[in-house]
Design a protein around this motif. Structure first.
Motif, PDB file in Angstrom:
ATOM      1  N   PRO A 164       0.981  -1.133   0.156  1.00 13.12           N
ATOM      2  CA  PRO A 164      -0.005  -0.003   0.144  1.00 13.12           C
ATOM      3  C   PRO A 164       0.705   1.211   0.170  1.00 13.12           C
ATOM      4  N   TRP A 165       2.038   1.264   0.612  1.00 13.97           N
ATOM      5  CA  TRP A 165       2.791   2.354   0.784  1.00 13.97           C
ATOM      6  C   TRP A 165       3.255   2.660  -0.871  1.00 13.97           C
ATOM      7  N   PHE A 166       3.794   1.683  -1.423  1.00 14.76           N
ATOM      8  CA  PHE A 166       4.197   1.641  -3.040  1.00 14.76           C
ATOM      9  C   PHE A 166       3.166   2.146  -3.770  1.00 14.76           C
ATOM     10  N   GLN A 192      11.949  19.704  -1.818  1.00 14.07           N
ATOM     11  CA  GLN A 192      12.505  19.485  -0.512  1.00 14.07           C
ATOM     12  C   GLN A 192      13.266  20.864  -0.175  1.00 14.07           C
ATOM     13  N   HIS A 193      13.871  21.554  -1.044  1.00 17.94           N
ATOM     14  CA  HIS A 193      14.653  22.545  -0.876  1.00 17.94           C
ATOM     15  C   HIS A 193      13.978  24.073  -0.934  1.00 17.94           C
ATOM     16  N   SER A 234      11.145   7.137   8.338  1.00 17.49           N
ATOM     17  CA  SER A 234      11.450   8.356   7.606  1.00 17.49           C
ATOM     18  C   SER A 234      10.171   8.808   7.025  1.00 17.49           C
ATOM     19  N   SER A 235      10.455   9.819   5.997  1.00 15.70           N
ATOM     20  CA  SER A 235       9.299  10.129   5.113  1.00 15.70           C
ATOM     21  C   SER A 235       9.112   9.229   4.164  1.00 15.70           C
TER      22      SER A 235
END
Length: 282
Positions: A164-166, A192-193, A234-235
């Protein structure tokens, strides 16, 4: 003869200082504590409290069925004992435990000829295979060996759990890719930056030149890479092959202004960076 002049001693203006008498302080002594009676003396050793009649605890119960009958509710566990002297693959029983009374009863039936020893061995091995996923034994496997086994089989419990994450990653990548292909409608992009223009060279450099949702064998390989290298704490954006998926979120001008507002403090402080190359005009 003339008398020698004697030097006058300087006196303290405050007069003679009183001498403080020091009282003798008795030295501390180590006192012998009073003996206390042992409150546990004479008591019987504590034992486990009996549970309700017909109620079993610990591990998982497996019924082992033989041709001559059934050995019901044999309790098996995992993770308590890993005997190095008999190390083998986890799927072959390493790390599993079986309640001793059931083993003794099984040996009695073998001795009496009611159960074949080879059948007993095979049924215990089948119990290990039955409980492998339930006990999450894959978490104790060597990560490289688990991944290699997954590649051969095309799946594993870890992939089933993180699929499900994928799928969520793929859904988000599809939507981001479609927006990045329309810079006129979505002129700004957040990463991200910080904030960029969608046509910025930084965005182009960090976005795959061609992206398509993987299918077939490519899907299996991508799922394997994600599930076996992603950090679940992590994220979930750092994993093997992560650069194959678009990460920048393209936005309309209104969405970009809202994005900036959400990252601007009450005193005007910015909790984001603005690209120095493209300097998005917001």
């Amino acid at each position: 003869m003339p008398k020698k002049k004697q030097k006058k001693r300087a006196r303290h203006r405050g007069g003679t200082q009183p001498v403080t008498r020091r009282e003798l302080v008795p030295q501390p002594r180590i006192s012998t504590p009073a003996e206390t009676p042992d409150t546990y003396e004479g008591l019987e050793p504590w034992g486990p409290e009996p549970g309700p009649v017909g109620y079993s605890t610990g591990g998982e119960a497996v019924d082992i069925n033989f041709a001559t009958g059934t050995l019901p509710a044999v309790r098996l566990g995992f993770g308590e004992l890993f005997a190095q002297e008999r190390r083998r693959a986890i799927r072959e029983g390493w790390g599993f435990t079986v309640e001793l009374p059931a083993v003794l009863e099984l040996l009695e039936q073998i001795d009496e000829g009611r159960v074949n020893a080879l059948d007993a061995r095979n049924y215990l091995a089948q119990s290990v295979d039955l409980l492998y996923d339930a006990f999450r034994c894959f978490e104790a496997e060597d990560p490289d060996e688990l991944r290699a086994t997954c590649r051969e089989a095309g799946r594993c419990p870890l992939c089933d759990e993180r699929r499900p994450w994928f799928e969520g990653l793929l859904d988000g990548s599809d939507a981001r890719w479609q927006r990045l292909q329309q810079p006129e409608e979505y002129p700004f992009a957040a990463g991200q930056h910080g904030l960029h223009e969608t046509t910025c060279s930084v965005v182009r450099r960090e976005t795959p030149s061609n992206y398509a949702r993987p299918i077939g064998d490519a899907y299996v390989a991508a799922l394997n890479a994600f599930c076996h290298t992603v950090d679940p704490h992590s994220s979930r954006e750092d994993f093997e092959g992560s650069r194959d998926y678009p990460r920048f979120q393209a936005m309309t001008a209104q969405e970009a202004r809202q994005w900036v507002t959400e990252r601007t403090g009450p005193k005007g402080g910015r909790n984001y960076k603005r690209c120095q190359r493209c300097a998005p005009p917001l």
